[in-house]
Design a protein around this motif. Structure first.
Motif, PDB file in Angstrom:
ATOM      1  N   LEU A 121       0.751  -0.978  -0.141  1.00 34.77           N
ATOM      2  CA  LEU A 121       0.249   0.107  -0.059  1.00 34.77           C
ATOM      3  C   LEU A 121       0.863   1.458   0.447  1.00 34.77           C
ATOM      4  O   LEU A 121       0.639   2.081  -0.883  1.00 34.77           O
ATOM      5  CB  LEU A 121      -0.695  -0.286   1.348  1.00 34.77           C
ATOM      6  CG  LEU A 121      -2.236  -0.659   1.050  1.00 34.77           C
ATOM      7  CD1 LEU A 121      -3.381  -0.766   2.136  1.00 34.77           C
ATOM      8  CD2 LEU A 121      -2.938   0.318  -0.372  1.00 34.77           C
ATOM      9  N   LEU A 122       1.907   1.830   0.554  1.00 33.43           N
ATOM     10  CA  LEU A 122       3.033   2.409   1.062  1.00 33.43           C
ATOM     11  C   LEU A 122       3.557   3.172  -0.505  1.00 33.43           C
ATOM     12  O   LEU A 122       3.477   3.431  -0.787  1.00 33.43           O
ATOM     13  CB  LEU A 122       3.922   3.066   2.261  1.00 33.43           C
ATOM     14  CG  LEU A 122       3.046   3.118   3.301  1.00 33.43           C
ATOM     15  CD1 LEU A 122       4.019   2.321   4.879  1.00 33.43           C
ATOM     16  CD2 LEU A 122       3.221   4.175   3.711  1.00 33.43           C
ATOM     17  N   LEU A 123       4.048   1.739  -0.752  1.00 37.74           N
ATOM     18  CA  LEU A 123       4.800   1.728  -2.000  1.00 37.74           C
ATOM     19  C   LEU A 123       3.866   2.134  -3.497  1.00 37.74           C
ATOM     20  O   LEU A 123       3.848   2.754  -4.493  1.00 37.74           O
ATOM     21  CB  LEU A 123       5.337   0.388  -2.562  1.00 37.74           C
ATOM     22  CG  LEU A 123       7.258   0.096  -1.595  1.00 37.74           C
ATOM     23  CD1 LEU A 123       7.445  -1.020  -1.839  1.00 37.74           C
ATOM     24  CD2 LEU A 123       8.221   1.871  -1.708  1.00 37.74           C
ATOM     25  N   ALA A 124       2.517   1.655  -3.801  1.00 36.11           N
ATOM     26  CA  ALA A 124       1.786   2.100  -4.413  1.00 36.11           C
ATOM     27  C   ALA A 124       1.238   3.149  -3.803  1.00 36.11           C
ATOM     28  O   ALA A 124       1.881   4.079  -5.090  1.00 36.11           O
ATOM     29  CB  ALA A 124       0.679   1.299  -4.506  1.00 36.11           C
ATOM     30  N   LEU A 125       1.296   4.223  -3.196  1.00 38.32           N
ATOM     31  CA  LEU A 125       1.182   5.155  -2.782  1.00 38.32           C
ATOM     32  C   LEU A 125       1.601   5.939  -3.741  1.00 38.32           C
ATOM     33  O   LEU A 125       1.581   7.214  -3.703  1.00 38.32           O
ATOM     34  CB  LEU A 125       0.365   5.612  -1.188  1.00 38.32           C
ATOM     35  CG  LEU A 125       0.362   7.083  -0.666  1.00 38.32           C
ATOM     36  CD1 LEU A 125      -1.028   7.481  -0.942  1.00 38.32           C
ATOM     37  CD2 LEU A 125       0.294   7.236   0.614  1.00 38.32           C
ATOM     38  N   VAL A 126       2.994   5.717  -3.233  1.00 37.97           N
ATOM     39  CA  VAL A 126       4.620   6.967  -3.665  1.00 37.97           C
ATOM     40  C   VAL A 126       4.175   6.763  -5.429  1.00 37.97           C
ATOM     41  O   VAL A 126       4.200   8.367  -5.452  1.00 37.97           O
ATOM     42  CB  VAL A 126       5.452   5.875  -3.270  1.00 37.97           C
ATOM     43  CG1 VAL A 126       6.521   6.758  -3.538  1.00 37.97           C
ATOM     44  CG2 VAL A 126       5.821   6.397  -1.659  1.00 37.97           C
ATOM     45  N   PHE A 127       4.285   5.286  -6.118  1.00 35.37           N
ATOM     46  CA  PHE A 127       3.769   5.949  -7.132  1.00 35.37           C
ATOM     47  C   PHE A 127       3.101   6.916  -7.441  1.00 35.37           C
ATOM     48  O   PHE A 127       2.920   7.267  -9.024  1.00 35.37           O
ATOM     49  CB  PHE A 127       4.249   4.942  -7.494  1.00 35.37           C
ATOM     50  CG  PHE A 127       5.668   3.795  -7.054  1.00 35.37           C
ATOM     51  CD1 PHE A 127       6.759   4.152  -7.859  1.00 35.37           C
ATOM     52  CD2 PHE A 127       5.231   2.299  -7.281  1.00 35.37           C
ATOM     53  CE1 PHE A 127       7.798   3.273  -7.893  1.00 35.37           C
ATOM     54  CE2 PHE A 127       6.332   1.686  -6.510  1.00 35.37           C
ATOM     55  CZ  PHE A 127       7.997   1.894  -6.784  1.00 35.37           C
ATOM     56  N   TRP A 128       1.643   5.941  -7.072  1.00 30.48           N
ATOM     57  CA  TRP A 128       1.075   6.847  -7.364  1.00 30.48           C
ATOM     58  C   TRP A 128       0.772   8.825  -7.214  1.00 30.48           C
ATOM     59  O   TRP A 128       0.852   9.729  -8.377  1.00 30.48           O
ATOM     60  CB  TRP A 128      -0.672   6.396  -6.850  1.00 30.48           C
ATOM     61  CG  TRP A 128      -1.726   7.045  -7.401  1.00 30.48           C
ATOM     62  CD1 TRP A 128      -2.470   6.641  -7.987  1.00 30.48           C
ATOM     63  CD2 TRP A 128      -2.719   8.063  -7.005  1.00 30.48           C
ATOM     64  NE1 TRP A 128      -3.718   7.826  -8.043  1.00 30.48           N
ATOM     65  CE2 TRP A 128      -3.905   8.531  -7.176  1.00 30.48           C
ATOM     66  CE3 TRP A 128      -2.054   8.756  -5.227  1.00 30.48           C
ATOM     67  CZ2 TRP A 128      -4.581   9.593  -6.407  1.00 30.48           C
ATOM     68  CZ3 TRP A 128      -3.140  10.062  -4.837  1.00 30.48           C
ATOM     69  CH2 TRP A 128      -4.670  10.143  -5.635  1.00 30.48           C
ATOM     70  N   LEU A 129       1.454   8.907  -6.798  1.00 29.20           N
ATOM     71  CA  LEU A 129       1.180  10.405  -6.175  1.00 29.20           C
ATOM     72  C   LEU A 129       2.474  10.793  -7.603  1.00 29.20           C
ATOM     73  O   LEU A 129       2.355  11.883  -7.603  1.00 29.20           O
ATOM     74  CB  LEU A 129       2.496  10.589  -4.491  1.00 29.20           C
ATOM     75  CG  LEU A 129       1.131  10.737  -3.467  1.00 29.20           C
ATOM     76  CD1 LEU A 129       1.698  10.671  -2.063  1.00 29.20           C
ATOM     77  CD2 LEU A 129      -0.231  11.665  -3.971  1.00 29.20           C
ATOM     78  N   THR A 130       3.709  10.059  -7.398  1.00 19.01           N
ATOM     79  CA  THR A 130       4.304  10.296  -8.594  1.00 19.01           C
ATOM     80  C   THR A 130       3.795  10.560  -9.601  1.00 19.01           C
ATOM     81  O   THR A 130       4.191  11.600 -10.431  1.00 19.01           O
ATOM     82  CB  THR A 130       5.735   9.410  -8.496  1.00 19.01           C
ATOM     83  OG1 THR A 130       6.264   9.336  -7.822  1.00 19.01           O
ATOM     84  CG2 THR A 130       6.514   9.853  -9.604  1.00 19.01           C
ATOM     85  N   VAL A 131       3.472   9.683 -10.272  1.00 26.03           N
ATOM     86  CA  VAL A 131       2.149   9.867 -11.472  1.00 26.03           C
ATOM     87  C   VAL A 131       1.644  10.966 -11.757  1.00 26.03           C
ATOM     88  O   VAL A 131       1.785  12.117 -12.774  1.00 26.03           O
ATOM     89  CB  VAL A 131       1.751   8.391 -12.059  1.00 26.03           C
ATOM     90  CG1 VAL A 131       1.259   8.252 -13.081  1.00 26.03           C
ATOM     91  CG2 VAL A 131       2.840   7.372 -11.783  1.00 26.03           C
ATOM     92  N   THR A 132       0.692  10.973 -10.733  1.00 24.71           N
ATOM     93  CA  THR A 132      -0.107  11.809 -11.381  1.00 24.71           C
ATOM     94  C   THR A 132       0.227  13.128 -10.501  1.00 24.71           C
ATOM     95  O   THR A 132      -0.034  14.195 -11.202  1.00 24.71           O
ATOM     96  CB  THR A 132      -1.243  11.651 -10.440  1.00 24.71           C
ATOM     97  OG1 THR A 132      -0.690  11.226  -8.278  1.00 24.71           O
ATOM     98  CG2 THR A 132      -2.598  10.043 -10.943  1.00 24.71           C
ATOM     99  N   GLY A 133       1.329  13.537  -9.947  1.00 24.08           N
ATOM    100  CA  GLY A 133       1.721  14.478  -9.262  1.00 24.08           C
ATOM    101  C   GLY A 133       2.744  14.939 -10.337  1.00 24.08           C
ATOM    102  O   GLY A 133       2.581  16.451 -10.599  1.00 24.08           O
ATOM    103  N   ALA A 134       3.010  14.173 -10.930  1.00 27.69           N
ATOM    104  CA  ALA A 134       3.920  14.930 -12.531  1.00 27.69           C
ATOM    105  C   ALA A 134       3.244  14.924 -13.589  1.00 27.69           C
ATOM    106  O   ALA A 134       4.558  16.189 -13.948  1.00 27.69           O
ATOM    107  CB  ALA A 134       5.139  13.887 -12.457  1.00 27.69           C
ATOM    108  N   ASN A 135       1.860  14.846 -13.830  1.00 27.40           N
ATOM    109  CA  ASN A 135       1.355  15.021 -14.779  1.00 27.40           C
ATOM    110  C   ASN A 135       1.388  16.439 -15.465  1.00 27.40           C
ATOM    111  O   ASN A 135       2.187  16.737 -16.523  1.00 27.40           O
ATOM    112  CB  ASN A 135      -0.064  14.093 -15.045  1.00 27.40           C
ATOM    113  CG  ASN A 135       0.057  13.575 -15.677  1.00 27.40           C
ATOM    114  OD1 ASN A 135       0.649  12.876 -16.638  1.00 27.40           O
ATOM    115  ND2 ASN A 135      -1.309  12.444 -15.089  1.00 27.40           N
TER     116      ASN A 135
END
Lengths: 350, 477
Positions: free
Chosen positions: B78-92
């Protein structure tokens, strides 16, 4: 349709070719049995290598006060009698040995040459044991290979880096640069009588098959042994709390230094890995089978005799386990925890 | 110093060495033990302890949860998925902003300036269409995800959580002959392989560290996710009804990432059993106490140590590569450009692997960053198909906003489902980008291991593509 068919046939051939290429690739690079490994083996059998190996063997005989002749050289180097006699001829011409009534012995030049080779061999064994992960049974063979190709300077540099070790990992003394070597000490385990206490100082690493067995038994230099029974040549003894019986052939591979006076029998240690979560213990020591970097690392973290340790938590997959030592929590794998000796403590004094 | 003194010293030294033979083999241990004994005796006299027990009890309570058998792994995912999700959506959003500024806005302005000072067309092409554009591209697509991913990751590290991940994952990696901390370098590799290689510094055992460095490239990095998603949605999403397309193509991309993890473990195992068998190995894993993260320090170190260093290296490599990209498309020998020569020459070879010459050339000249592979492929495809009205000119890398338009270009270039599948595999299994290769050299200081980490994945990639293609032909043609 025709083109599709040809593509089909071609790709079948290509597929086959691909498999062949991959197989050839593995054939070349496969460790120990591959083509490259084979070539390096062939390179081993050159004249200088044979000469140095013969000198080493001759010195070994001299050191252990055994006599040595052509047949024993041929047997030890695993060469034919013909090659052995040619080899001795060369040694004689070079003035490295003298021959007296079939008995071959080293000259002074020969002795100092062989001591040089032995020093290189043992320093490299020490290096392989402490600074690499080469398997224990391979140290000797690997050092045998290396000793003929490295320069004296490289070896001395290596020795300096390791703090000039004076023993090889089998417990043999390393000759000094000037070619000095202490007198052999101790007695063979096979010659000990019932009720004797001693310490293993040397385990012979040749032949390899016997050495491998002794390694599997968990015997190592530094271990305390107490002979409990000698029956029909078989020696039974207690080493670090475990009973072990060896036939004379095996027992004669082990040299023991006698301990005089009344020595308290080393108690049977428990292993750190046997601690259940929440249990406490005092560390008794680290097995000599844990060497080099790993040993230094554990000691740096406070795993030394006398410090207290408690098992605190299991990883989600069960191994490693988190132990608390000197106010810090460290994860230790089961294979390492098996090499750490402890005395369990009752929880009353806490 | 005179001779007698020297001699005396020699004698003392040799006496000392002889004495060591009598002292036996465990002298070293005895010395360390007595040092510890002295230290703890002094500490008992001088130090009073209170309060430490309570703080540790809380730590232990948290540890019991995050390392528990049932909750340990779900919390981690969950934590790692959250980090990746934040990265992908936040970087757009910042990526779009940077792209529109550096590429859509600055590029025409620079072209205008070049025209107004009557710069020769080739100089304008090399400098602005080549060097500048490649650099701008790398900055626009690399900077935002890194600037989000690294601080988040460092925060988890600072909090003390990451060592627990290594602790939980160790048994899996132990079976592969690797260190539990490789779980961390691998996760870091999903952000950026160069950063993952640097992160391998936390592994202090030489063999396991080398394994982590060599296999880091099997983590699908940030620069390769967009390629995977694009190709999957064109070729694999296209196989199923429209309403399922996004789910199926997302599944395909995740499948590639999982395949990467699989390769990383298998190759780790192979390396530890073969070439790296003899390298020294020592396991230790400290589990430091939890502590509130130092936000500012984390931001500073992750931005300077990781983001800026990696970005700077990428930019340095992007500039010459941009020039090369422009030149191969614009330098002609006779009728054909260098690019066309290479593509025609390598096509037969590439077809055996289910790829094509365009893909091979793109992976060679876009070596500085995986991010510019797709723009380069598009530019080269337009170049050889001679499509009109697409792209911004010969040798100018570009990307299209619409997936459909991109698909049209690729189909025009002769791409099939097999080509798409192989590109996805090859994108996972090929040499690391030049930034990563350079970083591997800096970290290992060894040409040998740099060469191994560069060519091992390519060989694997060609092997996997070859067998995929041949099996495909056997069954489907």
């Amino acid at each position: 349709m025709i083109t599709l068919l040809t593509v089909g046939i071609q790709s079948g051939i290509l597929f086959f070719l691909g498999v062949v290429v991959v197989l050839i690739f593995f054939w070349i690079f496969w460790p120990k049995k591959g083509l490259i490994a084979l070539f390096s083996k062939i390179k081993m059998n050159n004249q200088r290598v044979q000469l140095e190996d013969a000198l080493k063997y001759l010195f070994d005989c001299e050191y252990n006060k055994n006599l040595c002749n052509m047949n024993s050289i041929a047997g030890n180097l695993n060469i034919s009698d013909d090659s052995a006699s040619q080899l001795i001829e060369r040694l004689l011409v070079l003035g490295l040995v003298t021959m007296d009534d079939n008995t071959i012995s080293l000259t002074d030049t020969g002795r100092s040459y062989s001591l040089r080779v032995i020093r290189v061999h043992r320093i490299w064994e020490r290096y392989l044991a402490d600074e690499t992960s080469v398997a224990q049974a391979d140290w000797h063979n690997e050092a045998d290979r290396i000793e003929h190709f490295v320069t004296q300077e490289d070896t001395e540099k290596l020795a300096a880096q390791m703090g000039n070790p004076v023993f090889d990992p089998h417990g043999d003394p390393i000759p000094s640069i000037d070619g000095e070597l202490p007198e052999p000490k101790g007695k063979l385990l096979s010659n000990l009588k019932k009720g004797v206490t001693g310490r293993i100082i040397h385990i012979e690493d040749e032949p390899r098959s016997i050495y491998e067995q002794l390694v599997v038994e968990g015997l190592y230099p530094g271990m305390q042994v107490y002979v409990t029974d000698v029956d029909k040549g078989k020696t039974t003894f207690i080493a670090n709390g475990d009973e072990c019986t060896l036939t004379p052939l095996f027992a004669s591979q082990i040299t023991v230094e006698l301990l005089s006076g009344t020595v308290p029998l080393a108690p049977k240690y428990e292993l750190l890995s046997s601690l259940a979560i929440g249990e406490k213990a005092e560390i008794a020591g680290i097995s000599p089978n844990c060497r080099g970097q790993q040993r230094r690392r554990l000691m740096d973290l406070g795993v030394v005799a006398g410090s207290l340790v408690s098992a605190e938590m299991k990883s989600a997959s069960g191994d490693p386990i988190g132990y608390r030592v000197m106010g810090a929590t460290i994860g230790i794998r089961k294979t390492q925890a098996d090499l750490i000796f402890v005395h369990k403590k009752n929880d009353t004094n806490e | 110093m005179n001779d007698t003194h020297l001699k005396e010293r020699e004698n003392i030294l040799s006496e000392a060495n002889k004495a060591r033979w009598d002292l036996g083999i465990d002298l070293h241990d005895t010395v360390i033990e007595s040092i510890y004994e002295d230290a703890s005796r002094i500490a008992r006299k001088a130090v009073k302890q209170k309060g430490e027990k309570a703080a540790y009890a809380l730590d232990l309570r948290i540890d019991k949860i995050v390392t528990s058998r049932w909750l340990g792994f779900p919390i981690m995912f969950l934590l790692l998925a959250l980090v990746f999700w934040l990265t992908v959506t936040g970087a757009n959003y910042p990526s779009g902003l940077l792209a529109s500024f550096l590429i859509d806005y600055m590029h025409p302005i620079l072209k205008g300036v070049a025209a107004s000072i009557h710069m020769p067309w080739w100089l304008d092409g090399v400098l602005i269409d080549g060097a500048y554009l490649a650099m701008a591209w790398v900055i626009a697509v690399m900077l935002p995800p890194m600037a989000i991913f690294f601080p988040l990751f460092t925060l988890l590290e600072d909090l003390g959580y990451l060592p627990r991940v290594a602790f939980n994952m160790d048994s899996l990696f132990r079976k592969a002959g690797a260190h539990g901390k490789q779980a961390l370098t691998m996760s870091m590799g999903f952000g950026c392989n160069a950063a993952g290689v640097i992160a391998a510094r936390v592994i202090d055992s030489p063999r396991e560290r080398l394994i982590a460095i060599i296999t880091n490239n099997f983590s699908l990095c940030n620069g390769r996710w967009p390629t995977q998603i694009l190709i999957a949605s064109i070729f694999i999403g296209g196989l199923v009804p429209a309403q399922l397309a996004s789910v199926v193509s997302a599944g395909a991309v995740v499948g590639i990432a999982v395949l990467g993890i699989f390769f990383s473990l298998v190759v780790s195992w192979g390396l530890s059993k073969s070439v790296l068998r003899g390298e020294a190995s020592a396991f230790s894993l400290e589990l430091p106490p939890y502590r509130p993260p130092r936000i500012w320090q984390t931001l500073y170190t992750s931005l300077i140590d990781r983001t800026i260093i990696v970005l700077w290296r990428a930019v340095i490599f992007a500039v010459p590569a941009g020039i090369v990209i422009w030149l191969v498309a614009n330098v002609h020998i006779g009728e054909l450009s260098l690019a066309e020569y290479f593509i025609q020459w390598s096509n037969p070879f590439a077809f055996v692997f289910g790829l094509n010459g365009v893909i091979l050339l793109a992976y060679i000249i876009a070596i500085p960053a995986n991010e510019i592979v797709i723009p380069t492929i598009l530019m080269l495809t337009v170049l050889i198909t001679g499509a009109n009205g697409v792209g911004a000119g010969t040798g100018v890398i570009f990307e299209l906003n619409s997936v459909g338009d991109t698909a049209n270009i690729l189909h025009a270039g002769g791409w099939t489902l097999l080509t798409g599948l192989n590109l996805m595999l090859f994108s996972l299994l090929h040499n690391p980008c030049s930034t990563t290769i350079y970083t591997i050299f800096k970290e290992t200081r060894s040409v040998k291991w740099t060469v191994v980490s560069t060519f091992l994945p390519i060989v694997l990639g060609f092997m996997v593509c070859f067998f995929t293609t041949q099996i495909w032909y056997l069954f489907f043609v």
